[in-house]
Design an enzyme around this catalytic site. Structure first.
Site, PDB file in Angstrom:
ATOM      1  N   HIS A  17      35.352  44.034  35.396  1.00  7.85           N
ATOM      2  CA  HIS A  17      35.925  42.887  36.101  1.00  7.85           C
ATOM      3  C   HIS A  17      35.852  43.082  37.615  1.00  7.85           C
ATOM      4  O   HIS A  17      35.465  42.175  38.364  1.00  7.85           O
ATOM      5  CB  HIS A  17      37.393  42.708  35.698  1.00  7.85           C
ATOM      6  CG  HIS A  17      37.613  42.141  34.340  1.00  7.85           C
ATOM      7  ND1 HIS A  17      37.120  40.913  33.956  1.00  7.85           N
ATOM      8  CD2 HIS A  17      38.301  42.618  33.269  1.00  7.85           C
ATOM      9  CE1 HIS A  17      37.490  40.644  32.702  1.00  7.85           C
ATOM     10  NE2 HIS A  17      38.203  41.677  32.264  1.00  7.85           N
ATOM     11  N   GLU A  31      34.691  38.186  31.422  1.00 10.04           N
ATOM     12  CA  GLU A  31      34.822  39.099  30.290  1.00 10.04           C
ATOM     13  C   GLU A  31      33.474  39.652  29.855  1.00 10.04           C
ATOM     14  O   GLU A  31      33.393  40.777  29.345  1.00 10.04           O
ATOM     15  CB  GLU A  31      35.505  38.388  29.120  1.00 10.04           C
ATOM     16  CG  GLU A  31      36.032  39.306  28.041  1.00 10.04           C
ATOM     17  CD  GLU A  31      37.134  40.243  28.515  1.00 10.04           C
ATOM     18  OE1 GLU A  31      37.385  41.259  27.833  1.00 10.04           O
ATOM     19  OE2 GLU A  31      37.758  39.972  29.570  1.00 10.04           O
ATOM     20  N   HIS A  77      36.497  49.065  31.357  1.00 12.02           N
ATOM     21  CA  HIS A  77      36.626  47.619  31.141  1.00 12.02           C
ATOM     22  C   HIS A  77      37.068  46.920  32.422  1.00 12.02           C
ATOM     23  O   HIS A  77      36.455  45.922  32.850  1.00 12.02           O
ATOM     24  CB  HIS A  77      37.638  47.374  30.015  1.00 12.02           C
ATOM     25  CG  HIS A  77      37.879  45.933  29.703  1.00 12.02           C
ATOM     26  ND1 HIS A  77      37.288  45.302  28.631  1.00 12.02           N
ATOM     27  CD2 HIS A  77      38.655  44.999  30.300  1.00 12.02           C
ATOM     28  CE1 HIS A  77      37.685  44.046  28.588  1.00 12.02           C
ATOM     29  NE2 HIS A  77      38.516  43.837  29.596  1.00 12.02           N
ATOM     30  N   GLU A  78      38.122  47.426  33.037  1.00 12.57           N
ATOM     31  CA  GLU A  78      38.631  46.788  34.255  1.00 12.57           C
ATOM     32  C   GLU A  78      37.667  46.962  35.427  1.00 12.57           C
ATOM     33  O   GLU A  78      37.591  46.090  36.302  1.00 12.57           O
ATOM     34  CB  GLU A  78      40.019  47.336  34.607  1.00 12.57           C
ATOM     35  CG  GLU A  78      41.080  47.101  33.546  1.00 12.57           C
ATOM     36  CD  GLU A  78      41.208  45.657  33.082  1.00 12.57           C
ATOM     37  OE1 GLU A  78      40.885  44.738  33.879  1.00 12.57           O
ATOM     38  OE2 GLU A  78      41.617  45.436  31.927  1.00 12.57           O
TER      39      GLU A  78
END
Length: 489
Positions: free
Chosen positions: A258, A284, A254-255
């Site tokens: 980003h 996001e 997830h990170e």
């Protein structure tokens, strides 16, 4: 051109100072000794005073009045600087500094309260944060809606009424799918203990698989995973749980979504207003498509199964198909960051409604825990068993991020649209993912969306990438198809 050149030289220094402040925040959550919290709050407040003075410097107004944009890039830079200038000068310097100081202090108090299940110990500082954010929203809105004024800082051009309409359309199909899925038998779960060292090795492997450039970043641990920075220094964090390696793996992916967005922006935009993601919702969309549509796909999880076996040996799951079902297991749970794709947005909608009520004064901080628990019981059918599973689970409100939560669900909607377009453009995507190679997907996102940074407005950024206006339909269709085949076939 002289006005524009002078403006951009000044802005470059402002952007560099903002990156320094971001690095102070990263350090506070990863490496700073706990005893330094009071001093760090003063440092953050002092730096915010400097930044606020630069963002409201009258020379900006003069330069903006006389600057001429020779091209689309310059026009976009002027748009961003003008928006920041107009917003910043509405907020008194005293308030900007106090917000930075109080939220820095609140972050440490929240972490301690969360560890000790101590809501009472957190509410006084949260009351301070809420009061300051209400004051800021009133100053920014100048008589308009307080919450919308704060939301504009995370998702320019979007209002709470627009998001409410979108989320109202999402909710019925999500609830219906959840109810059908939860009535079906649950898949097998992992068993055993998964040492932190092995989890961090696997986190590193997954980060590289999704294109994270470690020469311009690093991976550390934090209480709440996050990504920080832009340009040539973009850092990520994760967390480990010896009983649940998926938490670490998917927090990392997830990170990385980003971070690779920031790393993928055209280098010509570094240290300019365009050198960051278009909005939090667009940001996001990148983290969620990496984590879910790609990272939890049957193709990628088949590859991941082999890597898990290499590091941890037997963990109670027999075969790639069973592993895929385990990773996409839908079950009742309290934690937003650990929620499955079916229920995740329901967690966000709860926070969206509560924080609107807080900012508009319809809900007081002392009432917040009861309101949270009542809403959770109504939405999820089970009582909150402890504060770290309820009000204290997220860092966001402690650091004043009111207006941030709805961008998570907006990002999911955008991710659904991007995934639909990506699948049509990359017919061999599953074959690549089955080899642990996400480079085709990463490059498609980089070419279609990431490299542009803040060149376009958020909705236009997504619309340009997918060739049309975004809507919630593709996300709902994806969820119903995926979880229908997993649970209801």
């Amino acid at each position: 051109m002289t006005a524009y050149s002078d403006l951009m030289a000044f802005q470059r220094e402002t952007e560099a100072l903002a990156q320094v402040m971001g690095r102070l925040g990263w350090d506070q959550e990863t490496m700073m000794p706990s005893g330094a919290a009071a001093q760090r709050a003063e440092e953050m407040g002092a730096l915010e005073t400097v930044l606020h003075a630069r963002r409201t410097d009258q020379r900006l107004g003069d330069w903006l009045e006389h600057a001429v944009a020779p091209d689309d890039v310059a026009a976009a830079n002027l748009r961003h600087i003008r928006r920041s200038f107009e917003r910043s000068r509405r907020v008194p310097a005293r308030l900007a500094s106090e917000l930075a100081r109080v939220t820095s202090r609140a972050q440490g108090i929240w972490a301690e309260a969360r560890a000790n299940e101590d809501v009472a110990g957190f509410l006084p500082i949260l009351s301070e944060v809420v009061a300051l954010r209400r004051e800021e929203g009133a100053a920014l809105g100048e008589g308009a809606d307080v919450y919308d004024a704060l939301l504009e800082g995370y998702e320019p051009g979007t209002t709470s009424s627009e998001l409410t309409a979108m989320f109202t359309a999402l909710r019925p199909r999500l609830v219906a799918l959840r109810d059908r899925v939860l009535s079906a038998p649950e898949p097998a779960q992992l068993t055993g203990i998964f040492p932190e060292e092995g989890q961090m090795i696997l986190a590193d492997v997954c980060a590289r698989a999704f294109g994270y450039d470690f020469t311009r970043g690093r991976l550390d641990k934090a209480v709440h995973p996050f990504s920080s920075g832009s340009g040539l220094d973009v850092r990520i964090t994760t967390r480990t749980n010896p009983a649940d390696p998926f938490n670490c793996i998917y927090s990392t992916i997830h990170e990385v979504g980003h971070a690779t967005y920031e790393q993928g922006i055209d280098s010509a935009h570094f240290l300019t207003p365009l050198g960051q993601g278009a909005s939090m919702g667009v940001h996001e969309s990148q983290s969620r498509i990496y984590e879910n549509q790609l990272g939890r796909s049957r193709a990628f999880t088949g590859w991941l199964y082999g890597r898990m076996r290499d590091i941890f040996g037997d963990f109670g799951i027999d075969g790639e198909d069973a592993f895929y079902r385990a990773i996409n297991r839908v079950s009742p749970g309290f934690i937003r960051t650990e929620a499955d794709e079916v229920q995740y947005n329901l967690h966000v909608l709860l926070r969206f409604d509560l924080e609107q009520a807080l900012m508009r004064g319809d809900l007081q901080v002392q009432e917040l825990e009861a309101a949270w628990n009542d809403r959770f019981l109504a939405d999820f059918g089970r009582p909150v068993d402890r504060p770290s599973h309820g009000l204290l689970q997220d860092v966001h409100w402690s650091v004043g991020l009111f207006g941030y939560f709805p961008t998570y669900s907006l990002g999911n909607v955008y991710a659904g649209c991007l995934h639909d377009a990506m699948r049509r453009a990359l017919p061999d995507l599953d074959g690549d993912l089955a080899r642990g190679d996400a480079s085709g997907a990463v490059q498609w996102l980089r070419d279609r969306l990431q490299r542009h940074g803040g060149l376009r407005e958020p909705r236009d950024t997504v619309a340009d990438a997918i060739g049309g206006g975004p809507s919630e339909g593709p996300l709902l269709d994806y969820l119903e198809t995926k979880f229908g085949s997993l649970y209801l076939a």
